[in-house]
Design a protein around this motif. Structure first.
Motif, PDB file in Angstrom:
ATOM      1  N   LYS A   6      20.155  26.233-117.785  1.00 29.67           N
ATOM      2  CA  LYS A   6      21.137  26.836-118.694  1.00 29.67           C
ATOM      3  C   LYS A   6      22.552  26.643-118.168  1.00 29.67           C
ATOM      4  N   HIS A   7      22.751  26.888-116.884  1.00 24.99           N
ATOM      5  CA  HIS A   7      24.074  26.747-116.293  1.00 24.99           C
ATOM      6  C   HIS A   7      24.576  25.296-116.409  1.00 24.99           C
ATOM      7  N   TRP A   8      23.662  24.363-116.130  1.00 25.02           N
ATOM      8  CA  TRP A   8      24.052  22.947-116.169  1.00 25.02           C
ATOM      9  C   TRP A   8      24.431  22.527-117.582  1.00 25.02           C
ATOM     10  N   GLN A   9      23.643  22.969-118.549  1.00 20.93           N
ATOM     11  CA  GLN A   9      23.917  22.603-119.937  1.00 20.93           C
ATOM     12  C   GLN A   9      25.250  23.188-120.402  1.00 20.93           C
ATOM     13  N   GLU A  10      25.516  24.431-120.019  1.00 19.70           N
ATOM     14  CA  GLU A  10      26.763  25.079-120.437  1.00 19.70           C
ATOM     15  C   GLU A  10      27.982  24.434-119.777  1.00 19.70           C
ATOM     16  N   ALA A  11      27.824  23.960-118.557  1.00 22.60           N
ATOM     17  CA  ALA A  11      28.947  23.323-117.856  1.00 22.60           C
ATOM     18  C   ALA A  11      29.334  22.002-118.499  1.00 22.60           C
TER      19      ALA A  11
ATOM     20  N   PRO B 284      30.379  15.538-117.078  1.00 24.93           N
ATOM     21  CA  PRO B 284      30.148  14.141-117.478  1.00 24.93           C
ATOM     22  C   PRO B 284      29.279  13.388-116.464  1.00 24.93           C
ATOM     23  N   ILE B 285      28.101  13.948-116.217  1.00 25.30           N
ATOM     24  CA  ILE B 285      27.143  13.353-115.290  1.00 25.30           C
ATOM     25  C   ILE B 285      25.804  13.270-116.018  1.00 25.30           C
ATOM     26  N   ASN B 286      25.212  12.093-116.030  1.00 26.62           N
ATOM     27  CA  ASN B 286      24.085  11.816-116.910  1.00 26.62           C
ATOM     28  C   ASN B 286      22.751  12.261-116.301  1.00 26.62           C
ATOM     29  N   ARG B 287      22.615  13.571-116.106  1.00 25.09           N
ATOM     30  CA  ARG B 287      21.313  14.132-115.743  1.00 25.09           C
ATOM     31  C   ARG B 287      21.230  15.538-116.312  1.00 25.09           C
ATOM     32  N   ASP B 288      20.046  16.149-116.212  1.00 24.06           N
ATOM     33  CA  ASP B 288      19.840  17.382-116.968  1.00 24.06           C
ATOM     34  C   ASP B 288      19.527  18.608-116.120  1.00 24.06           C
ATOM     35  N   GLN B 289      19.751  18.541-114.797  1.00 25.33           N
ATOM     36  CA  GLN B 289      19.528  19.711-113.982  1.00 25.33           C
ATOM     37  C   GLN B 289      20.186  19.573-112.617  1.00 25.33           C
ATOM     38  N   VAL B 290      20.193  20.660-111.879  1.00 22.86           N
ATOM     39  CA  VAL B 290      20.662  20.678-110.503  1.00 22.86           C
ATOM     40  C   VAL B 290      19.455  20.492-109.584  1.00 22.86           C
ATOM     41  N   LEU B 291      19.648  19.707-108.516  1.00 20.27           N
ATOM     42  CA  LEU B 291      18.606  19.548-107.503  1.00 20.27           C
ATOM     43  C   LEU B 291      19.252  19.690-106.131  1.00 20.27           C
ATOM     44  N   PHE B 292      18.684  20.592-105.309  1.00 22.84           N
ATOM     45  CA  PHE B 292      19.164  20.689-103.932  1.00 22.84           C
ATOM     46  C   PHE B 292      18.030  21.106-103.010  1.00 22.84           C
ATOM     47  N   PHE B 293      18.205  20.812-101.728  1.00 26.00           N
ATOM     48  CA  PHE B 293      17.229  21.143-100.697  1.00 26.00           C
ATOM     49  C   PHE B 293      17.911  21.942 -99.600  1.00 26.00           C
ATOM     50  N   THR B 294      17.179  22.831 -98.984  1.00 26.27           N
ATOM     51  CA  THR B 294      17.783  23.734 -98.012  1.00 26.27           C
ATOM     52  C   THR B 294      17.810  23.125 -96.615  1.00 26.27           C
ATOM     53  N   GLY B 295      18.834  23.552 -95.829  1.00 31.18           N
ATOM     54  CA  GLY B 295      18.917  23.137 -94.443  1.00 31.18           C
ATOM     55  C   GLY B 295      19.897  21.995 -94.221  1.00 31.18           C
ATOM     56  N   PRO B 296      20.056  21.585 -92.928  1.00 34.01           N
ATOM     57  CA  PRO B 296      19.263  22.077 -91.809  1.00 34.01           C
ATOM     58  C   PRO B 296      19.648  23.464 -91.313  1.00 34.01           C
ATOM     59  N   GLU B 297      20.859  23.958 -91.624  1.00 31.96           N
ATOM     60  CA  GLU B 297      21.224  25.304 -91.191  1.00 31.96           C
ATOM     61  C   GLU B 297      20.749  26.338 -92.210  1.00 31.96           C
TER      62      GLU B 297
ATOM     63  N   VAL C 246      31.183  14.495-106.696  1.00 37.13           N
ATOM     64  CA  VAL C 246      30.907  15.499-105.666  1.00 37.13           C
ATOM     65  C   VAL C 246      31.840  16.696-105.838  1.00 37.13           C
ATOM     66  N   LEU C 247      33.139  16.440-105.973  1.00 37.58           N
ATOM     67  CA  LEU C 247      34.093  17.532-106.118  1.00 37.58           C
ATOM     68  C   LEU C 247      33.826  18.339-107.392  1.00 37.58           C
ATOM     69  N   MET C 248      33.462  17.632-108.441  1.00 44.18           N
ATOM     70  CA  MET C 248      33.164  18.269-109.719  1.00 44.18           C
ATOM     71  C   MET C 248      31.919  19.161-109.611  1.00 44.18           C
ATOM     72  N   VAL C 249      30.854  18.603-109.015  1.00 42.42           N
ATOM     73  CA  VAL C 249      29.598  19.353-108.895  1.00 42.42           C
ATOM     74  C   VAL C 249      29.765  20.537-107.941  1.00 42.42           C
ATOM     75  N   ALA C 250      30.508  20.347-106.866  1.00 37.92           N
ATOM     76  CA  ALA C 250      30.700  21.442-105.900  1.00 37.92           C
ATOM     77  C   ALA C 250      31.406  22.624-106.562  1.00 37.92           C
ATOM     78  N   GLU C 251      32.417  22.356-107.386  1.00 34.39           N
ATOM     79  CA  GLU C 251      33.094  23.445-108.101  1.00 34.39           C
ATOM     80  C   GLU C 251      32.116  24.156-109.039  1.00 34.39           C
ATOM     81  N   PHE C 252      31.281  23.365-109.718  1.00 40.54           N
ATOM     82  CA  PHE C 252      30.265  23.962-110.595  1.00 40.54           C
ATOM     83  C   PHE C 252      29.277  24.810-109.799  1.00 40.54           C
ATOM     84  N   MET C 253      28.844  24.305-108.635  1.00 39.39           N
ATOM     85  CA  MET C 253      27.840  25.017-107.847  1.00 39.39           C
ATOM     86  C   MET C 253      28.324  26.415-107.456  1.00 39.39           C
ATOM     87  N   LYS C 254      29.629  26.578-107.274  1.00 39.84           N
ATOM     88  CA  LYS C 254      30.171  27.882-106.874  1.00 39.84           C
ATOM     89  C   LYS C 254      30.014  28.940-107.962  1.00 39.84           C
TER      90      LYS C 254
END
Length: 446
Positions: free
Chosen positions: A231-236, A239-252, A285-293
């Protein structure tokens, strides 16, 4: 006059495949040189922040990749630089393997030295001398001038089949027809993430996450990866051609690796396209990082690292003695000349569209990679390993993953060692002898 270095085995490309190939070759007793263009080891795993390693197991949890790759994991665990194989809380595969890239960089060098391998960093192969369908030497451009590295057997682990291409071996690129390749991704890390809040949001809003997420077990599992926030990704509407957020945790403990940018339609073997890809990737990267916040758990997060280069899924691959097909993968096909196995599904990122096409492995959940996929046509003393082995565009979408590359790397290095020992071409070694060497060194072939 160029400086000359002589070796029995020359490995070009210091990513996971090249590291494992050089270690195996060095352990065979052959005089081995590993050439890497960066000032550090690890290839996509370090330069492009490809993380975590996935997967060493089938979807049912059976381990099918060990050998040198598992040695690396064990030693990283001893150094508190990896928790080992964890359940994948994305739910895409059974396990993923986080690791600390800075520790891996140094561990790899330690293991190469232990195996007696000579390492040449900051060295770019730009010319190959071929005579009678055999590579005689590779020529390097370096800070100290031109260097000729002569060898008996050569192993191409460049990812881009650079050595094969420069030597005149036939190569393919992309899918049939338009030759477009899977998209590139600029990966980055964020720190200051509240992972407990992320997990709680997942438990409270399961409809916003990947359908295979193991929600019934999630409370008791360490959070290792997340796919969703649909939902968050769709509302944002970025201009990036994918349909979701993907991230993995770590190493910290408060850190994640974000795998969400997507650069399509550019050629990873064309310097002008690569230049454009780097620019586009870093802007994303800068665009997605602002969205991630704006996401629950990311309110205090900030970028902590960005890849030294954009991550490349696909460029050139060799035309080998056999071309692995998607049907071989999904049927879990076995081969008499098996030198590695994998349980990773076909995971094909569309060159143009948003979607990712997935096909799962039948049977016991694993398929064989035959030795013939490592043998290019035309050039008699060359082996390939990693993502530039002989596959179709679709099958590459599984063999390109790091653990599979590690396994084919070990096989190529071991085969090169046997070829030197027996004074034969790699195509003429005894496959049963190679399989025996691999099994003795911990590889899983059945």
């Amino acid at each position: 006059m160029n400086r000359v270095i002589d070796a029995d085995i020359v490995v070009v490309g210091g990513g996971p495949a090249g590291v494992n190939a050089a270690i195996a070759a060095g352990r065979s007793g052959a005089k081995t040189v590993l050439i890497e263009k960066y000032g550090f080891i690890g290839g996509m795993s370090t330069a492009a922040l490809v993380y975590p390693w996935m997967t060493f197991h089938t979807t049912d949890g059976k381990q099918v990749i060990k050998g040198i790759a598992q040695e690396i994991i064990d030693r990283l665990m001893e150094m508190n630089a990896s928790p080992g194989h964890l359940r994948d809380t994305v739910g895409f595969v059974h396990t993923i393997t986080p690791y600390h890239p800075e520790v891996y960089k140094m561990l790899a060098v330690d293991m190469l030295k232990e195996a007696g391998v000579k390492l040449l960093l900051h060295s770019f192969v730009d010319k190959v001398e071929v005579e009678d369908n055999r590579i005689r030497s590779v020529q390097l451009t370096s800070k100290s001038g031109r260097i000729d590295v002569r060898g008996t057997v050569f192993v191409d682990t460049t990812g881009d089949a650079d050595l094969a291409y420069l030597s005149g071996a036939p190569v393919l690129q992309g899918r049939e027809g338009d030759k477009l390749t899977q998209p590139m991704t600029m990966k980055f890390r964020m720190r200051g993430v509240n992972l407990a809040a992320v997990k709680q949001y997942m438990l409270d809003h399961p409809d916003e996450f990947y359908e295979k997420t193991p929600f019934s077990e999630l409370k008791d599992l360490p959070l290792s990866g997340v796919m969703g926030y649909f939902k968050h990704w769709q509302e944002a509407n970025l201009p990036i051609n994918r349909d979701q957020v993907l991230f993995f945790t770590g190493p910290e403990a408060d850190e994640v690796l974000v795998n969400t940018t997507r650069v399509q339609g550019l050629d990873g073997t064309n310097v002008e396209d690569l230049t454009e890809a780097e620019e586009l990737g870093r802007k994303q990267v800068l665009m997605v990082a602002e969205f991630m916040k704006t996401l629950p758990g990311f309110e205090k997060a900030a970028i902590s690292a960005v890849g030294a280069q954009i991550g490349i899924r696909e460029t050139r691959r060799i035309q080998g003695q056999y071309t692995l097909q998607a049907s071989d993968v999904v049927q879990g096909r076995r081969f008499e000349d098996v030198i590695a196995r994998s349980g990773y599904p076909v995971d094909l990122h569309d060159p143009k569209e948003k979607d990712v096409k997935v096909a799962w492995v039948a049977g016991d959940g694993a398929y064989d990679i035959p030795y013939r996929c490592l043998l290019p046509q035309k050039i008699e003393n060359l082996l390939n390993a990693g993502r530039c082995i002989s596959t179709s565009h679709e099958a590459l979408a599984t063999t390109r993953l790091s653990p599979s590359c590690m396994a084919t790397g070990q096989a190529a290095g071991s085969a090169a060692g046997l070829a030197v020992k027996r004074s034969v071409n790699p195509a003429d070694i005894n496959i049963q002898e190679l399989q025996a060497v691999l099994i003795a060194d911990g590889a899983l072939l059945s």
